[in-house]
Motif scaffolding. Structure first.
Motif, PDB file in Angstrom:
ATOM      1  N   UNK A 183       0.785  -1.232   0.000  1.00  0.00           N
ATOM      2  CA  UNK A 183       0.000   0.000   0.000  1.00  0.00           C
ATOM      3  C   UNK A 183       0.817   1.282   0.000  1.00  0.00           C
ATOM      4  N   UNK A 184       2.104   1.189   0.297  1.00  0.00           N
ATOM      5  CA  UNK A 184       2.941   2.389   0.326  1.00  0.00           C
ATOM      6  C   UNK A 184       3.063   2.990  -1.074  1.00  0.00           C
ATOM      7  N   UNK A 185       2.795   4.281  -1.172  1.00  0.00           N
ATOM      8  CA  UNK A 185       2.899   4.960  -2.464  1.00  0.00           C
ATOM      9  C   UNK A 185       4.359   5.085  -2.874  1.00  0.00           C
ATOM     10  N   UNK A 186       4.642   4.799  -4.148  1.00  0.00           N
ATOM     11  CA  UNK A 186       6.000   4.997  -4.657  1.00  0.00           C
ATOM     12  C   UNK A 186       6.362   6.473  -4.555  1.00  0.00           C
ATOM     13  N   UNK A 187       7.563   6.738  -4.092  1.00  0.00           N
ATOM     14  CA  UNK A 187       8.053   8.114  -3.962  1.00  0.00           C
ATOM     15  C   UNK A 187       9.570   8.102  -3.980  1.00  0.00           C
ATOM     16  N   UNK A 188      10.141   9.145  -4.572  1.00  0.00           N
ATOM     17  CA  UNK A 188      11.599   9.267  -4.582  1.00  0.00           C
ATOM     18  C   UNK A 188      12.162   9.374  -3.170  1.00  0.00           C
ATOM     19  N   UNK A 189      11.348   9.858  -2.253  1.00  0.00           N
ATOM     20  CA  UNK A 189      11.813  10.050  -0.878  1.00  0.00           C
ATOM     21  C   UNK A 189      11.809   8.764  -0.060  1.00  0.00           C
ATOM     22  N   UNK A 190      11.176   7.703  -0.573  1.00  0.00           N
ATOM     23  CA  UNK A 190      11.126   6.443   0.178  1.00  0.00           C
ATOM     24  C   UNK A 190      12.517   5.894   0.459  1.00  0.00           C
ATOM     25  N   UNK A 191      13.466   6.191  -0.432  1.00  0.00           N
ATOM     26  CA  UNK A 191      14.826   5.665  -0.240  1.00  0.00           C
ATOM     27  C   UNK A 191      15.501   6.303   0.975  1.00  0.00           C
ATOM     28  N   UNK A 192      14.935   7.400   1.494  1.00  0.00           N
ATOM     29  CA  UNK A 192      15.499   8.026   2.687  1.00  0.00           C
ATOM     30  C   UNK A 192      15.031   7.349   3.974  1.00  0.00           C
ATOM     31  N   UNK A 193      14.026   6.466   3.857  1.00  0.00           N
ATOM     32  CA  UNK A 193      13.505   5.778   5.035  1.00  0.00           C
ATOM     33  C   UNK A 193      14.474   4.700   5.503  1.00  0.00           C
ATOM     34  N   UNK A 194      14.690   4.636   6.803  1.00  0.00           N
ATOM     35  CA  UNK A 194      15.491   3.545   7.373  1.00  0.00           C
ATOM     36  C   UNK A 194      14.641   2.273   7.346  1.00  0.00           C
ATOM     37  N   UNK A 195      15.279   1.123   7.527  1.00  0.00           N
ATOM     38  CA  UNK A 195      14.576  -0.163   7.424  1.00  0.00           C
ATOM     39  C   UNK A 195      13.348  -0.244   8.326  1.00  0.00           C
ATOM     40  N   UNK A 196      13.500   0.202   9.558  1.00  0.00           N
ATOM     41  CA  UNK A 196      12.383   0.153  10.513  1.00  0.00           C
ATOM     42  C   UNK A 196      11.264   1.101  10.073  1.00  0.00           C
ATOM     43  N   UNK A 197      11.639   2.255   9.553  1.00  0.00           N
ATOM     44  CA  UNK A 197      10.648   3.224   9.069  1.00  0.00           C
ATOM     45  C   UNK A 197       9.936   2.704   7.830  1.00  0.00           C
ATOM     46  N   UNK A 198      10.674   1.991   6.993  1.00  0.00           N
ATOM     47  CA  UNK A 198      10.103   1.413   5.775  1.00  0.00           C
ATOM     48  C   UNK A 198       9.017   0.391   6.109  1.00  0.00           C
ATOM     49  N   UNK A 199       9.186  -0.288   7.221  1.00  0.00           N
ATOM     50  CA  UNK A 199       8.174  -1.252   7.675  1.00  0.00           C
ATOM     51  C   UNK A 199       6.942  -0.545   8.222  1.00  0.00           C
ATOM     52  N   UNK A 200       7.141   0.613   8.836  1.00  0.00           N
ATOM     53  CA  UNK A 200       6.020   1.368   9.408  1.00  0.00           C
ATOM     54  C   UNK A 200       5.241   2.170   8.357  1.00  0.00           C
ATOM     55  N   UNK A 201       5.930   2.610   7.317  1.00  0.00           N
ATOM     56  CA  UNK A 201       5.350   3.570   6.357  1.00  0.00           C
ATOM     57  C   UNK A 201       4.002   3.151   5.758  1.00  0.00           C
ATOM     58  N   UNK A 202       3.779   1.871   5.417  1.00  0.00           N
ATOM     59  CA  UNK A 202       2.489   1.477   4.827  1.00  0.00           C
ATOM     60  C   UNK A 202       1.291   1.709   5.751  1.00  0.00           C
ATOM     61  N   UNK A 203       1.565   1.871   7.052  1.00  0.00           N
ATOM     62  CA  UNK A 203       0.493   2.097   8.020  1.00  0.00           C
ATOM     63  C   UNK A 203      -0.289   3.379   7.693  1.00  0.00           C
ATOM     64  N   UNK A 204       0.385   4.336   7.067  1.00  0.00           N
ATOM     65  CA  UNK A 204      -0.280   5.598   6.711  1.00  0.00           C
ATOM     66  C   UNK A 204      -1.470   5.346   5.797  1.00  0.00           C
ATOM     67  N   UNK A 205      -1.266   4.579   4.736  1.00  0.00           N
ATOM     68  CA  UNK A 205      -2.365   4.325   3.796  1.00  0.00           C
ATOM     69  C   UNK A 205      -3.449   3.459   4.426  1.00  0.00           C
ATOM     70  N   UNK A 206      -3.048   2.536   5.313  1.00  0.00           N
ATOM     71  CA  UNK A 206      -4.038   1.728   6.026  1.00  0.00           C
ATOM     72  C   UNK A 206      -4.971   2.615   6.840  1.00  0.00           C
ATOM     73  N   UNK A 207      -4.387   3.595   7.534  1.00  0.00           N
ATOM     74  CA  UNK A 207      -5.187   4.506   8.357  1.00  0.00           C
ATOM     75  C   UNK A 207      -6.076   5.394   7.486  1.00  0.00           C
ATOM     76  N   UNK A 208      -5.550   5.836   6.353  1.00  0.00           N
ATOM     77  CA  UNK A 208      -6.351   6.639   5.423  1.00  0.00           C
ATOM     78  C   UNK A 208      -7.601   5.871   4.997  1.00  0.00           C
ATOM     79  N   UNK A 209      -7.425   4.611   4.614  1.00  0.00           N
ATOM     80  CA  UNK A 209      -8.564   3.790   4.174  1.00  0.00           C
ATOM     81  C   UNK A 209      -9.557   3.553   5.318  1.00  0.00           C
TER      82      UNK A 209
END
Length: 283
Positions: A183-209
């Motif tokens: 569910x995580x939206x593709x973004x050029x900034x995603x590469x700046x996320x650390x591994x732990x943050x990358x695991x958390x990031x999809x939670x944003x779209x889950x909450x939106x839905x």
């Protein structure tokens, strides 16, 4: 694929294609290409004869000098991707080519109201930088079509507005947000996320839905309560919230039950990375 770095060379190449009555399509990017960009180019192939991709990290749309310097630069990798997609022109100018007198002394395009609210309030001058560079690209290339993703929804609406109000002849085609399977939206900034943050990031779209589902179930009632509950969920997960609210999808005015088409816009920080996302819904 022709790699062009000057406006003079670009103009001559564009005139060559126009003399042959080719239909031109522009995909503006800041490089660091990902699946979202690739889908835009594949969409463009259905509409046009000649595809021009611009790659320009535009200093005018950054209100933070450090953010501009940190923006990922992957020119050679981007070129390989574009060659495989068989685009016709990559326009990759230097800053001095696009802003010979510097960004402070450049004439600019500004869309009132839409550029100053929501994301524009958090990032003053950002949308003026976007509309100015996009307007310059439209003037240089005079495309029949230009292609944008819907992830940057406010930006898309602003571009459509200035195109209409300034009588540009280009037709804007938008592509729904391209996402990873989680569910995580593709973004050029995603590469700046650390591994732990990358695991958390999809939670944003889950909450939106989840938020939209609750709003629909409640027929728009108790909106603030629903929004606040969602914000608390995000904060507990480690997100810092800048924007998380519902708006009229056509005007970006505040939510009203009288308007059927709405959108939830979200802009959050996860660590040092700013993530934006959205989802439209009908009430």
């Amino acid at each position: 694929m022709h790699i062009i770095k000057t406006t003079d060379t670009l103009f001559k190449r564009i005139q060559f294609f126009k003399n042959k009555q080719k239909i031109l399509g522009l995909v503006p990017t800041m490089g660091n290409l990902h699946e979202g960009h690739i889908k835009l180019i594949l969409l463009a192939q259905k509409y046009v004869d000649i595809i021009i991709v611009s790659l320009f990290i535009n200093p005018m749309q950054f209100n933070n000098e450090l953010d501009f310097k940190k923006y990922p630069k992957t020119f050679y990798k981007d070129c390989e991707i574009l060659k495989k997609l068989k685009i016709d022109i990559l326009f990759a100018p230097k800053i001095s080519e696009m802003y010979p007198n510097g960004t402070k002394m450049n004439t600019y395009i500004q869309v009132p109201k839409l550029s100053e609210i929501i994301e524009g309030k958090s990032r003053p001058g950002h949308f003026t930088g976007v509309t100015t560079i996009v307007g310059k690209l439209f003037n240089l290339i005079q495309p029949n079509f230009s292609f944008f993703g819907e992830k940057d929804y406010q930006q898309l609406l602003i571009i459509k507005t200035f195109v209409k109000e300034l009588n540009y002849s280009v037709k804007i085609i938008s592509l729904p947000t391209v996402r990873l399977k989680n569910g995580l939206a593709f973004s050029s900034r995603n590469r700046n996320l650390k591994n732990q943050e990358l695991q958390k990031a999809p939670f944003l779209y889950q909450v939106i839905k989840q938020t939209i589902n609750k709003i629909i179930q409640n027929n728009g009632k108790n909106l603030h309560k629903i929004i606040n509950f969602s914000k608390i969920s995000l904060i507990k997960k480690g997100f810092l919230i800048d924007i998380f609210d519902v708006y009229n999808a056509k005007t970006l005015d505040n939510f009203s039950k009288e308007q059927k088409k709405n959108i939830l816009l979200a802009s959050v920080w996860l660590g040092k990375t700013r993530l934006i996302d959205n989802k439209k819904f009908i009430l």
